[in-house]
Design a protein around this motif. Structure first.
Motif, PDB file in Angstrom:
ATOM      1  N   TRP A 190     -15.418 -19.091   9.842  1.00  0.00           N
ATOM      2  CA  TRP A 190     -15.764 -19.087  11.263  1.00  0.00           C
ATOM      3  C   TRP A 190     -17.019 -18.254  11.466  1.00  0.00           C
ATOM      4  CZ3 TRP A 190     -10.168 -17.604  13.142  1.00  0.00           C
ATOM      5  CH2 TRP A 190      -9.320 -18.705  12.935  1.00  0.00           C
ATOM      6  N   PHE A 191     -17.914 -18.745  12.283  1.00  0.00           N
ATOM      7  CA  PHE A 191     -19.149 -18.043  12.601  1.00  0.00           C
ATOM      8  C   PHE A 191     -19.391 -18.064  14.103  1.00  0.00           C
ATOM      9  CE2 PHE A 191     -19.774 -18.872   8.147  1.00  0.00           C
ATOM     10  CZ  PHE A 191     -20.564 -17.821   7.694  1.00  0.00           C
ATOM     11  N   ASP A 192     -19.994 -16.994  14.590  1.00  0.00           N
ATOM     12  CA  ASP A 192     -20.445 -16.926  15.975  1.00  0.00           C
ATOM     13  C   ASP A 192     -21.968 -16.949  15.986  1.00  0.00           C
ATOM     14  OD1 ASP A 192     -17.907 -16.680  17.236  1.00  0.00           O
ATOM     15  OD2 ASP A 192     -17.826 -14.598  16.581  1.00  0.00           O
ATOM     16  N   VAL A 193     -22.529 -17.779  16.861  1.00  0.00           N
ATOM     17  CA  VAL A 193     -23.978 -17.844  17.051  1.00  0.00           C
ATOM     18  C   VAL A 193     -24.261 -17.511  18.512  1.00  0.00           C
ATOM     19  CG1 VAL A 193     -26.052 -19.262  16.928  1.00  0.00           C
ATOM     20  CG2 VAL A 193     -24.208 -19.595  15.259  1.00  0.00           C
ATOM     21  N   GLU A 194     -25.015 -16.436  18.724  1.00  0.00           N
ATOM     22  CA  GLU A 194     -25.409 -16.073  20.082  1.00  0.00           C
ATOM     23  C   GLU A 194     -26.882 -16.416  20.278  1.00  0.00           C
ATOM     24  OE1 GLU A 194     -25.816 -11.945  22.368  1.00  0.00           O
ATOM     25  OE2 GLU A 194     -23.726 -12.615  22.173  1.00  0.00           O
ATOM     26  N   ILE A 195     -27.147 -17.315  21.203  1.00  0.00           N
ATOM     27  CA  ILE A 195     -28.506 -17.719  21.543  1.00  0.00           C
ATOM     28  C   ILE A 195     -28.948 -16.881  22.739  1.00  0.00           C
ATOM     29  CG2 ILE A 195     -30.021 -19.644  22.090  1.00  0.00           C
ATOM     30  CD1 ILE A 195     -28.472 -19.971  19.462  1.00  0.00           C
ATOM     31  N   GLU A 196     -30.077 -16.219  22.609  1.00  0.00           N
ATOM     32  CA  GLU A 196     -30.559 -15.308  23.652  1.00  0.00           C
ATOM     33  C   GLU A 196     -31.603 -15.998  24.520  1.00  0.00           C
ATOM     34  OE1 GLU A 196     -31.993 -11.778  21.838  1.00  0.00           O
ATOM     35  OE2 GLU A 196     -30.118 -11.374  20.771  1.00  0.00           O
ATOM     36  N   THR A 256     -28.713 -19.137  38.494  1.00  0.00           N
ATOM     37  CA  THR A 256     -29.311 -18.180  37.561  1.00  0.00           C
ATOM     38  C   THR A 256     -29.537 -18.824  36.203  1.00  0.00           C
ATOM     39  OG1 THR A 256     -28.207 -16.332  38.667  1.00  0.00           O
ATOM     40  CG2 THR A 256     -29.017 -15.931  36.435  1.00  0.00           C
ATOM     41  N   TYR A 257     -30.735 -18.599  35.644  1.00  0.00           N
ATOM     42  CA  TYR A 257     -30.974 -19.000  34.262  1.00  0.00           C
ATOM     43  C   TYR A 257     -30.086 -18.153  33.343  1.00  0.00           C
ATOM     44  CZ  TYR A 257     -34.970 -21.995  35.200  1.00  0.00           C
ATOM     45  OH  TYR A 257     -35.771 -23.021  35.618  1.00  0.00           O
ATOM     46  N   PRO A 258     -29.329 -18.786  32.437  1.00  0.00           N
ATOM     47  CA  PRO A 258     -28.403 -18.014  31.591  1.00  0.00           C
ATOM     48  C   PRO A 258     -29.139 -17.173  30.558  1.00  0.00           C
ATOM     49  CG  PRO A 258     -28.400 -20.304  30.933  1.00  0.00           C
ATOM     50  CD  PRO A 258     -29.236 -20.233  32.174  1.00  0.00           C
ATOM     51  N   ALA A 259     -28.726 -15.910  30.442  1.00  0.00           N
ATOM     52  CA  ALA A 259     -29.360 -14.977  29.506  1.00  0.00           C
ATOM     53  C   ALA A 259     -28.859 -15.160  28.088  1.00  0.00           C
ATOM     54  CB  ALA A 259     -29.130 -13.538  29.950  1.00  0.00           C
ATOM     55  N   ARG A 260     -27.690 -15.766  27.933  1.00  0.00           N
ATOM     56  CA  ARG A 260     -27.177 -15.973  26.576  1.00  0.00           C
ATOM     57  C   ARG A 260     -26.170 -17.119  26.575  1.00  0.00           C
ATOM     58  NH1 ARG A 260     -26.262 -11.119  28.150  1.00  0.00           N
ATOM     59  NH2 ARG A 260     -27.745 -10.369  26.605  1.00  0.00           N
ATOM     60  N   CYS A 261     -26.021 -17.704  25.408  1.00  0.00           N
ATOM     61  CA  CYS A 261     -25.027 -18.745  25.179  1.00  0.00           C
ATOM     62  C   CYS A 261     -24.372 -18.467  23.835  1.00  0.00           C
ATOM     63  CB  CYS A 261     -25.671 -20.124  25.195  1.00  0.00           C
ATOM     64  SG  CYS A 261     -24.489 -21.485  25.005  1.00  0.00           S
ATOM     65  N   HIS A 262     -23.075 -18.463  23.821  1.00  0.00           N
ATOM     66  CA  HIS A 262     -22.308 -18.079  22.637  1.00  0.00           C
ATOM     67  C   HIS A 262     -21.581 -19.311  22.096  1.00  0.00           C
ATOM     68  CE1 HIS A 262     -20.117 -14.811  20.400  1.00  0.00           C
ATOM     69  NE2 HIS A 262     -19.316 -15.841  20.176  1.00  0.00           N
ATOM     70  N   VAL A 263     -21.827 -19.649  20.842  1.00  0.00           N
ATOM     71  CA  VAL A 263     -21.188 -20.799  20.189  1.00  0.00           C
ATOM     72  C   VAL A 263     -20.356 -20.291  19.013  1.00  0.00           C
ATOM     73  CG1 VAL A 263     -21.535 -22.989  18.979  1.00  0.00           C
ATOM     74  CG2 VAL A 263     -23.109 -22.316  20.822  1.00  0.00           C
ATOM     75  N   THR A 264     -19.090 -20.669  18.962  1.00  0.00           N
ATOM     76  CA  THR A 264     -18.244 -20.410  17.795  1.00  0.00           C
ATOM     77  C   THR A 264     -18.070 -21.722  17.045  1.00  0.00           C
ATOM     78  OG1 THR A 264     -17.041 -18.625  18.903  1.00  0.00           O
ATOM     79  CG2 THR A 264     -15.979 -19.634  16.993  1.00  0.00           C
ATOM     80  N   LEU A 265     -18.225 -21.664  15.737  1.00  0.00           N
ATOM     81  CA  LEU A 265     -18.106 -22.884  14.935  1.00  0.00           C
ATOM     82  C   LEU A 265     -17.188 -22.642  13.751  1.00  0.00           C
ATOM     83  CD1 LEU A 265     -19.966 -22.778  12.038  1.00  0.00           C
ATOM     84  CD2 LEU A 265     -21.745 -22.527  13.768  1.00  0.00           C
ATOM     85  N   GLU A 266     -16.679 -23.743  13.232  1.00  0.00           N
ATOM     86  CA  GLU A 266     -15.845 -23.694  12.029  1.00  0.00           C
ATOM     87  C   GLU A 266     -16.445 -24.605  10.975  1.00  0.00           C
ATOM     88  OE1 GLU A 266     -11.213 -23.784  11.319  1.00  0.00           O
ATOM     89  OE2 GLU A 266     -11.958 -25.835  11.558  1.00  0.00           O
ATOM     90  N   ARG A 302     -20.692 -13.557  10.985  1.00  0.00           N
ATOM     91  CA  ARG A 302     -19.582 -14.161  10.251  1.00  0.00           C
ATOM     92  C   ARG A 302     -18.252 -13.625  10.766  1.00  0.00           C
ATOM     93  NH1 ARG A 302     -18.966 -13.706   3.724  1.00  0.00           N
ATOM     94  NH2 ARG A 302     -21.219 -14.104   3.890  1.00  0.00           N
ATOM     95  N   GLY A 303     -17.270 -14.511  10.939  1.00  0.00           N
ATOM     96  CA  GLY A 303     -15.930 -14.122  11.333  1.00  0.00           C
ATOM     97  C   GLY A 303     -14.949 -14.287  10.181  1.00  0.00           C
ATOM     98  N   LEU A 304     -13.720 -14.647  10.503  1.00  0.00           N
ATOM     99  CA  LEU A 304     -12.690 -14.828   9.484  1.00  0.00           C
ATOM    100  C   LEU A 304     -13.077 -15.963   8.548  1.00  0.00           C
ATOM    101  CD1 LEU A 304      -9.788 -14.091   8.481  1.00  0.00           C
ATOM    102  CD2 LEU A 304      -8.948 -15.859  10.041  1.00  0.00           C
TER     103      LEU A 304
END
Length: 392
Positions: A190-196, A256-266, A302-304
């Protein structure tokens, strides 16, 4: 002394796996990491420990996390033989949404229904009865070890804790497999991707950077990565690895324009792939986007992650169980792999040759769950012969 409940009645009826399974189903053992307030494994571990101790096994309770015990029960050998561990998990998924009373085992049309009947109290019952039968005439040469573990449905800390103190020459994980010899399964990472981006009022586009729109480039690239993985050389039993976006969060309000977007993927992995390799793969994808899309900024975390598993088909435990399965079933057993992850990978990583073999049935994590009782009897017979053979 524990109170007498369906989980602690002390009658030594050692050899009927169906009766034992009914008693196990009646014990609430919902994993509290999945369902807040879940009962956990304490009562069912107590029951299994008492049942096995009454049949000459020495019982060891492991409980690093209070209220989340695993049980290791050992029938010591006389010496000079091989040790065999049978592994199964005591925890179940939640009871909500089950069709009927999930803790009231019901038998209909040769099937026993109830939460955990298939996943995997049927396997627990079979391995307990098989070990009791195999050692009823006296000790074998090698140790017989039963690992009834906590938390397989969430993080598998139960098997991890067992492996800190116990090992064996081989192991069988009695997860349900429809009486098919399972020699491989996928892993996952599992991974987290934070787009700023940059927050700004919706009327001032020259000030804002839309993190959600930027994340769209990554989602398209992730889909392309999935197509690329499908074209790689396939594992003979598992096929290829896969990837998918699981969860996405972004934005606060329409103006409001979003300051971040968080995607979790497997990313599901096959033998030969690793979390390190997946991280390099994802970094390359993100770096390509950053090099072509203006104002694309990201953070990858990186996650679990759990390794894939692949058994040696020529390992002694595989050949021994396969032979006994052939004798009981009257035909060579099907050899297969599973797409989901199991504790086999932890045993394999600890240097213990293993395989997965369990009951037939259906309904894991579903509103109706059952085990085929004829398969439960066959599994018990196969495990009994395998234990007696391997540990002699």
């Amino acid at each position: 002394m524990l109170p007498e409940t369906p989980s602690t009645a002390a009658a030594p009826d050692p050899v009927d796996p169906g009766s034992l399974l009914a008693r196990l189903i009646a014990i609430d053992s919902v994993n509290p990491d999945l369902v807040a307030g879940g009962a956990g494994e304490s009562v069912i571990a107590d029951f299994c420990g008492e049942w096995l101790a009454a049949r000459g096994f020495e019982a060891h309770r492991l409980e690093k996390r209070p209220g989340r015990p695993s049980l290791v029960a050992i029938a010591r050998g006389t010496g000079g033989g091989r040790s065999l561990m049978l592994n199964g998990h005591l925890d179940t998924v939640g009871l909500a949404g089950y069709d009927g009373d999930p803790l009231d085992p019901q038998v209909r049309d040769g099937k026993m229904f109830g939460r955990g009947a298939f996943d995997m109290k049927g396997g627990i019952a079979a391995m307990m009865v098989a070990a009791a039968r195999a050692t009823a005439g006296g000790p074998l040469r090698g140790d017989v070890i039963l690992a009834c573990v906590a938390d397989e449905e969430h993080g598998s800390f139960g098997t991890e804790e067992v492996l800190e103190s116990f090992t064996a020459d081989a192991a069988i994980v009695a997860e349900p497999s429809h009486l098919e010899v399972t020699l491989a399964h996928k892993g996952f990472a599992w991974f987290d991707v934070e787009i700023e981006g940059r927050a700004a009022h919706g009327s001032r586009p020259e000030l804002g950077i839309d993190a959600i729109a930027k994340a769209g480039h990554f989602l398209v690239a992730l889909e392309e990565l999935g197509r690329y993985l499908a074209l790689r050389p396939a594992h003979p039993l598992l096929g290829t690895g896969t990837v998918h976006a699981s969860v996405i969060h972004g934005g606060q309000e329409p103006s409001t324009y979003p300051a971040r977007c968080h995607v979790t993927l497997e990313r599901r992995t096959v033998p030969g792939e690793s979390a390190d390799g997946v991280e390099r793969e994802l970094t390359a994808v993100l770096e390509r986007i950053a090099g072509t899309v203006p104002d694309f900024y990201y953070r990858l975390t990186r996650g679990l992650h759990r390794e894939p598993f692949e058994a040696d088909p020529e390992a002694l435990v595989v050949r021994t169980l396969t032979r006994h399965a052939h004798e009981v079933l009257g035909r060579p057993p099907v050899v297969r792999a599973e797409p989901f992850w199991t504790d086999c990978a932890l045993l394999d990583r600890a240097g213990i040759p293993c395989l997965l073999f369990g009951v037939d049935g259906a309904g894991a994590h579903a509103a109706t769950e059952y085990v085929d009782l004829a398969s439960l009897d066959r599994l018990t017979d196969i495990l009994t012969g395998t234990i007696a053979d391997f540990c002699s």
